[in-house]
Structures are given as structure tokens and as C-alpha cells.
Design a protein around this motif. Structure first.
Motif, short mmCIF file in Angstrom:
data_model
loop_
_atom_site.label_atom_id
_atom_site.label_comp_id
_atom_site.label_asym_id
_atom_site.label_seq_id
_atom_site.Cartn_x
_atom_site.Cartn_y
_atom_site.Cartn_z
N UNK A 201 0.83 -1.19 0.00
CA UNK A 201 0.00 0.00 0.00
C UNK A 201 0.87 1.24 0.00
N UNK A 202 0.25 2.39 0.00
CA UNK A 202 1.00 3.64 0.02
C UNK A 202 0.17 4.72 0.68
N UNK A 203 0.86 5.77 1.12
CA UNK A 203 0.19 6.87 1.80
C UNK A 203 0.99 8.14 1.56
N UNK A 204 0.38 9.27 1.91
CA UNK A 204 1.04 10.55 1.69
C UNK A 204 1.91 10.98 2.86
N UNK A 205 1.80 10.27 3.98
CA UNK A 205 2.60 10.63 5.15
C UNK A 205 2.98 9.36 5.91
N UNK A 206 3.98 9.50 6.77
CA UNK A 206 4.41 8.38 7.60
C UNK A 206 3.28 7.97 8.55
N UNK A 207 2.59 8.94 9.12
CA UNK A 207 1.50 8.64 10.05
C UNK A 207 0.43 7.82 9.37
#
Length: 277
Positions: A201-207
Motif C-alpha cells: 500500500x501507500x500513503x502521503x505521510x508516515x503517520x
């Protein structure tokens, strides 16, 4: 019968495990920015991180020689060996060579080399399972069968601040297009059953990425009643935040927080989190 659990230095043992004589760690070495670091108790993580930041090239690692493993095998009847994924390092092959040599010279002794198909946190969980079963008096061959099944069921997840070291070292073969086009995106990654890195998966921030990691554990009924190991690379606060989220959303029996050694630092880099259960 006496037993010993031999691990390579990507196994980030707890301080309690470090003090237990049944665990023996065989160090790999790291070369970065012209310096060589031995991944043992003498390694200074801050120095290694500084060297990696200063170097335009990725750090390189060297696995232990078969003789290093042979030396570690001494002093017990049953020898269980845990190495990081055979697809990430030659450590597993070196341990296998040592096993063949030992069996030729001392066929009465038992030795088995486990390919963790993981690293860091995953290796620690395997080592703990081995200690639990071997301490119970379970026969060697049954311990091997039980732990091989445990490895098959184990999951490894990680989120890194930077994928640069993995990219430079060629550890992200299947992710090259993603990495080169979206370096700023935080990827949730895992390990295939064979121990190869894969994108989950992926996200825009570490959080956000760590939140997805915890949600993935919570959605997997296989985590219930198991130990979860969280290894952090120079980010203890972040590791405790992940622990709190797992406690709130999951039904794990126990949660361990581990500090990254040298090899995990090379792979995870500053700020990385590696979770296994």
C-alpha cells in the motif's frame, strides 16, 4: 539435550535475550563512506547513520564466513540457526555451508538452518519460538517442523522514511517504477512467503502509512494471541505510537519493542519501522 540458538546480526535481540546464553549472535559487517562497521555490541548507530548520509553510494554488507558459524555451533547438542531472508543476504548460504561441515565431522549432533524469509523483528520472533519449544524438551525434529510452520504463518510489514538504501542495493526490483516515480510517497511494504520485498500500500505521510500497517494487522485474524515485535531505527517515540495503536485495535498477546542493529539500520534507514507477528 543441550541446545543453542544461533542468529545472524539482523536479529535484533532484546536485552534479556542478549543476556541469555542460549542465544549466540554471529555478526555481519557493513561498509559505508570508506568505513567498516562490525555489527556487534561495538557498533555506534549514530556513526553508521552519519556515514550513510555522507556517502553517495549505498552501504554494502558482508555476511559471516562459514567458519564464524561453525565457531558459534560449539557447546551444544542441538543447534538451531536463524538467518535473514536468503533473498536479501548470503548469510543463509554461509550458515548452510557450516551445517554441512559440522554434519560431516560430527554426525551425532543436530543442526538446522531456518530461512526466516524475513529480517529483524521476524528473526526475533522465530528465535523466541525456538527457545519456547526447545526449552520444553520437545525433540529436535519436532521443533524444526513446528518452527517451519510458524515461519510460514508469520507476517512482516514495514514502513520506511527513505527507500534510498534499498533502491541503491537492488532490493526493490519489483518496485523500481514506483520508487523512481513517487519517491515522496510512503510505502507500506511486506515480505512474500519466499522472503522477497513487496508493496502492500501507500500513503502521503508516515503517520498514514503506519496507520495502514496497524489496520492490516487488525484485519488479519491470524494475529490474535500472537506476539508482535516492533523494531525501530532511531525513532523510539514512533515505535511506542505504533504499539499504542496495536493495543487499541488488535488482540495481540504481547508486544515487543526492539532497537535496530547495524544491518537493520542499513535496510530500514533512519526513522524506519519493521513489524512482525
Amino acid at each position: 539435550m543441550s541446545f543453542k540458538i544461533v542468529v545472524d546480526s539482523c536479529c535484533d535481540l532484546t536485552s534479556q535475550m542478549e543476556q541469555d546464553p542460549c542465544f549466540v549472535k554471529v555478526p555481519l559487517s557493513i561498509r559505508s563512506n570508506g568505513s567498516v562497521f562490525i555489527d556487534d555490541h561495538t557498533l555506534d548507530q549514530a556513526d553508521l547513520l552519519w556515514a550513510m548520509r555522507q556517502s553517495e553510494e549505498a552501504p554494502s554488507t558482508s555476511c559471516p564466513a562459514p567458519q564464524d558459524y561453525l565457531d558459534a555451533f560449539q557447546g551444544a547438542d542441538d543447534i538451531y540457526v536463524v538467518t535473514l531472508s536468503a533473498l536479501l543476504s548470503g548469510s543463509h548460504n554461509s550458515a548452510e555451508q557450516a551445517r554441512v561441515l559440522l554434519e560431516e565431522d560430527e554426525p551425532q549432533r543436530n543442526v538446522h538452518v531456518f530461512n526466516s524469509c524475513s529480517a529483524s523483528s521476524g528473526e526475533v520472533l522465530i528465535a523466541l519460538k525456538l527457545q519456547e519449544l526447545a526449552s520444553s524438551g520437545m525433540p529436535f525434529k519436532r521443533v524444526v517442523r513446528e518452527v517451519e510452520q510458524y515461519i510460514y504463518q508469520m507476517q512482516t510489514l514495514f514502513v520506511l522514511e527513505s527507500l534510498d538504501n534499498l533502491r541503491k542495493n537492488g532490493r526493490l526490483t519489483k518496485l523500481q517504477a514506483v520508487v523512481t516515480s513517487a519517491l515522496k510517497i510512503k510505502l507500506l511494504c511486506g515480505a512474500t512467503p519466499e522472503g522477497e520485498i513487496c508493496k502492500l500500500g501507500q500513503a502521503l505521510s508516515m503517520k498514514q502509512a503506519l496507520g495502514k500497517l496497524v489496520d492490516r494487522i487488525a484485519a488479519d485474524p491470524g494475529h490474535r494471541g500472537r506476539t508482535v515485535a516492533i523494531c525501530h531505527c532511531n525513532c523510539l517515540d514512533r515505535a511506542f505510537q505504533v504499539k499504542q495503536q496495536i493495543e487499541a485495535k488488535c488482540q495481540a498477546e504481547k508486544i515487543l519493542i526492539l532497537e535496530a542493529g547495524g544491518i537493520t539500520t542499513v535496510y530500514a534507514d533512519d526513522g524506519g519501522i519493521v513489524v512482525a507477528y
